[in-house]
Design an enzyme around this catalytic site. Structure first.
Site: not given
Length: 486
Positions: A47, A90-91, A174, A178, A212, A231, A236, A336
């Site tokens: 948008r 616009d959804l 993802h 790798k 991280e 998360d 992962h 983190k």
């Protein structure tokens, strides 16, 4: 090598952070490498931009810096921009999806719809696509997180499954794209050396870490309702665990590989709520210093509740109840604001049962395999060798497979590989619904117990390796995290 499969790649969330940092740079690298069909088009949906010219201005400003590390040839970049079509959408307006349908039908080729949006939009977008007939002869890519728990994950999968068949759905993780993860399969199943040792008789323990340095950055609102277990662990880390421990598939076709991963996930020993404090550590970063820079506490980050109990660190002890792995502890860890950015798999082999060469050969960790996923992708085998000089003195040495030094070809980034797999219809590196739900079943008792207990996460200073309790958990098994040994 150019792919002859013509395609129309429709990117929802075309001006989002993921599109800017990962998806569009990956498509550019595939374009630069001659891996995309000449007639393939990228339809950006958003948008924010008024028209195609405004969108290309955004691409030049925000995407180009992420692909220009090695310089960008102007002609190549111009050719990449020529692939773009822009649809302002616009959804909430069904008529906008009719404009999208007209654009996609005019372009032809394999249809790929990539939903780089929040999961709350997955179902509305899929239904809107179906309403204009765009769900046929198409593939849909769903980003994580797919739901908040098992119930919400099932609800999304049920709704999307009414519109797209399972073989049309690509749930992306993802880490599975790798290079070292792919090489782990080659290492295990392509060599007679390792596979006979890949079992409880010869493996003492395995560690999998994704660490991280960054905090939640601008994702405070999202992260405070998610946490590290949802998360990172549910997807992962459990996916990496299943790749490391699965049985040899009879072939590398998509269902053979995913069937073996599923068997691992279903064999995970259920966590008894009474034992969660012994096998699960959660932490939350406080203010600290990372490589000379002061960073704030999680509770003071933008979008985070000051009294938040959301975990930014998780360490788990996991067991697999099958013939190959019974009794071997697996230690998973993510967090983190840790001391370094790294992702690695550490396979600790058992010491020799008796040594005529002295006590060093009996030391735990004398023989180990370290598979580094980031920042530099390597596989390193540690073993013992005699030191030069008088006497039989042993020292740890290592054999390296550094991909960037051994192979002249540049490595393919994970997103680039996975996007090419979507365009080419290869499902092996994507998560099947039953895998995803098995992973949710494993983590849910931990989530429920943490929510019920109301105990705050254990604090840890930014720039460290997390709460001391994570180290204590390994010490109970006579081992330690790799960086503590070094």
């Amino acid at each position: 090598m150019q792919n002859d499969s013509n395609f129309t790649f429709v990117l929802f969330g075309g001006t989002g952070d993921l599109s800017m940092r990962k998806i569009l740079p990956a498509l550019f690298e595939a374009h630069r490498g001659g891996m995309l069909a000449e007639g393939g088009k990228i339809v950006a949906v958003a948008r924010a931009a008024e028209d195609r010219d405004a969108y290309l201005d955004w691409v030049n400003e925000h995407v180009k810096p992420h692909v220009s590390k090695n310089g960008v040839d102007d002609a190549v970049w111009k050719g990449f921009l020529a692939r773009f079509v822009y649809v302002r959408l616009d959804l909430g307006k069904p008529e906008d999806f009719k404009l999208l349908r007209d654009a996609v039908n005019e372009l032809g080729g394999t249809r790929v719809f990539y939903l780089a949006t929040g999961p709350s939009l997955f179902v509305p977008i899929c239904r809107a696509l179906a309403d204009v007939g765009l769900n046929e002869n198409a593939r849909i890519v769903l980003e994580k997180p797919l739901g908040y728990d098992l119930k919400s994950s099932k609800a999304i999968n049920d709704a999307v499954g009414e519109i797209f068949a399972e073989e049309q759905i690509y749930r992306i993780d993802h880490y599975l794209g790798k290079e070292p993860v792919q090489n782990l399969l080659a290492l295990r199943f392509g060599n007679a050396l390792f596979e006979p040792l890949w079992r409880r008789e010869w493996v003492e323990s395995i560690q999998i870490t994704i660490a991280e340095e960054l905090g939640v950055e601008a994702r405070g609102d999202f992260y405070d309702n998610t946490g590290a277990l949802r998360d990172m662990v549910q997807n992962h880390l459990l996916q990496l665990l299943s790749i490391v421990t699965m049985e040899p598939p009879h072939s590398m076709d998509s269902d053979s590989v995913r069937d073996e991963k599923l068997r691992v996930l279903r064999a995970l020993k259920p966590v008894d709520p009474r034992d969660i404090s012994k096998v699960a550590v959660r932490g939350q970063y406080h203010a600290g210093v990372i490589k000379g820079t002061s960073v704030p506490a999680y509770a003071t980050e933008k979008g985070v509740r000051p009294d938040s109990h959301t975990e930014t660190f998780v360490a788990l002890k996991v067991e697999i109840e099958n013939w190959r792995w019974a009794g071997v502890p697996f230690f998973l860890r993510t967090g983190k604001r840790l001391a370094d950015r790294t992702a690695e798999i550490v396979v600790n082999f058992r010491p020799v049962p008796h040594s005529a060469l002295g006590g060093t050969a009996l030391r735990a960790g004398a023989n180990r395999l370290v598979i580094r996923l980031q920042p530099n992708e390597t596989i390193r085998l540690y073993c013992l060798a005699k030191q030069p000089g008088e006497g039989m003195n042993l020292a740890s040495v290592h054999l390296d497979l550094a991909f960037d030094k051994f192979f002249k070809e540049g490595q393919m980034e994970a997103y680039q590989r996975l996007l090419l797999d979507v365009i080419n219809g290869r499902l092996a590196l994507f998560v099947r619904r039953d895998e995803q739900e098995a992973a949710w079943r494993y983590v849910e008792p931990i989530l429920d117990e943490w929510a019920a207990s109301q105990k705050p996460p254990k604090p840890y200073a930014s720039g460290t390796w997390g709460p001391a309790a994570a180290s204590a958990m390994l010490a109970q098994h006579g081992t330690c995290w790799l960086e503590e040994e070094n």
